[in-house]
Enzyme design. Structure first.
Site, PDB file in Angstrom:
ATOM      1  N   LYS A 284     -10.578   3.023  -1.345  1.00  0.00           N
ATOM      2  CA  LYS A 284     -10.659   2.320  -0.060  1.00  0.00           C
ATOM      3  C   LYS A 284     -11.978   2.606   0.661  1.00  0.00           C
ATOM      4  CE  LYS A 284      -7.543   1.664   3.939  1.00  0.00           C
ATOM      5  NZ  LYS A 284      -6.189   2.045   4.416  1.00  0.00           N
TER       6      LYS A 284
ATOM      7  N   CYS B   2      -5.589  -2.528   2.900  1.00  0.00           N
ATOM      8  CA  CYS B   2      -5.219  -2.453   4.305  1.00  0.00           C
ATOM      9  C   CYS B   2      -6.414  -2.598   5.252  1.00  0.00           C
ATOM     10  CB  CYS B   2      -4.423  -1.183   4.575  1.00  0.00           C
ATOM     11  SG  CYS B   2      -3.395  -1.291   6.075  1.00  0.00           S
TER      12      CYS B   2
ATOM     13  N   GLU C  35       0.826  -1.200   0.000  1.00  0.00           N
ATOM     14  CA  GLU C  35       0.000   0.000   0.000  1.00  0.00           C
ATOM     15  C   GLU C  35       0.868   1.261   0.000  1.00  0.00           C
ATOM     16  OE1 GLU C  35      -3.545   1.987   2.777  1.00  0.00           O
ATOM     17  OE2 GLU C  35      -2.066   0.638   3.672  1.00  0.00           O
TER      18      GLU C  35
END
Length: 294
Positions: free
Chosen positions: A111, A148, A38
């Protein structure tokens, strides 16, 4: 498939050069889908609150990592999910673009779950993703990609599996709780930085192994390594990127302190037949799951 890990510095060109070197090494060993960590273009700037870091964001079209990886994907015939700090108009996102093996950007995921805690101040920098969870049909497999914090939510993995994913991929940047840059002193009854990191790593890995087992498909997790200091705090990223099989067993794993690449092959047709025979998706009861949407 392959997972990579490496340390990230403020020499942005060096970070891209390291990513390129590891992608080329993985491709040379036969990898077809290669996962990078990431936000690998820079140190993990979310460790602190600083307006200047917004200048790091780029549009997908302008981003140098996207350009590099498009060229690499086309040249090497590999699929590359690429994590970036995206600017779109007045909005900023923690994003990931999936580049197919001909260099085409298939699309961008933003995200969904944005964390906020000491040393991980992502809500300051990123708007909540507006794309929803997505999967992509690449040359080699249909992949679902979270970023993540997404990996901590069982809903993320299951939704991507229901959308047809054959592999779940989670680029990440995770390590110790932020600690003082001064030499460590451990008060009685408290855990040391090392003990904290070990516990966090075990939890992180176990959750993702659960995604693999519950959905009966491989999971790839790619982390960074090294200690990064910003202001008066530091985070030690614990690496240990891994690949888990459809039973949640770790079949490949990198150490906690080295850059590197791991590879593993799966027979996706055999895994598809195995999922069908077990009936995990056949026997679901969505009509009974209303409480989960509360």
């Amino acid at each position: 498939m392959a997972a990579t890990q490496f340390p990230c510095s403020w020499d942005l060109d060096a970070n891209l050069a390291t990513a390129e070197r590891l992608v080329r090494a993985a491709a040379a060993d036969g990898a077809q889908i290669i996962t990078l960590p990431e936000l690998f273009e820079t140190p993990y700037f979310c460790q602190s609150l600083d307006d200047d870091y917004f200048s790091l964001a780029r549009t997908i079209e302008e981003n140098p990592a996207i350009k590099l990886c498009r060229d690499l994907a086309s040249e090497l015939g590999v699929v590359l999910p690429v994590s970036t700090f995206e600017r779109r108009g007045q909005e900023y996102f923690n994003s990931l673009s999936v580049i197919d093996a001909d260099g085409t950007v298939l699309g961008t995921y933003r995200k969904t779950h944005i964390p906020e805690g000491r040393g991980y101040y992502e809500k300051f920098y990123f708007s909540p993703g507006d794309t929803g969870l997505k999967v992509w049909e690449t040359r080699f497999a249909t992949i679902g990609v979270g970023i993540c914090w997404d990996q901590w939510f069982v809903e993320s993995a299951r939704i991507m599996a229901l959308q047809g994913a054959e592999i779940l991929i989670f680029p990440t940047a995770i390590g110790s709780s932020p600690s003082s840059s001064a030499p460590e002193t451990v008060p009685p009854g408290k855990t040391s930085d090392l003990e904290d990191t070990v516990m966090r790593h075990s939890h992180w890995e176990t959750v993702q192994r659960g995604h693999a087992a519950a959905n009966m498909m491989p999971v790839i997790a790619a982390n960074r390594v090294g200690t990064e200091e910003q202001g008066t705090t530091r985070i030690t990223f614990f690496g240990q990127s891994f690949i888990a099989n459809q039973r949640g067993e770790v079949v490949e794993k990198l150490p906690s302190d080295d850059e590197g690449v791991i590879l593993h092959s799966f027979d996706l047709d055999a895994l598809r037949a195995q999922r069908a025979s077990w009936g995990l998706f056949r026997d679901r009861r969505p009509d009974m799951y209303g409480a989960i949407s509360v």
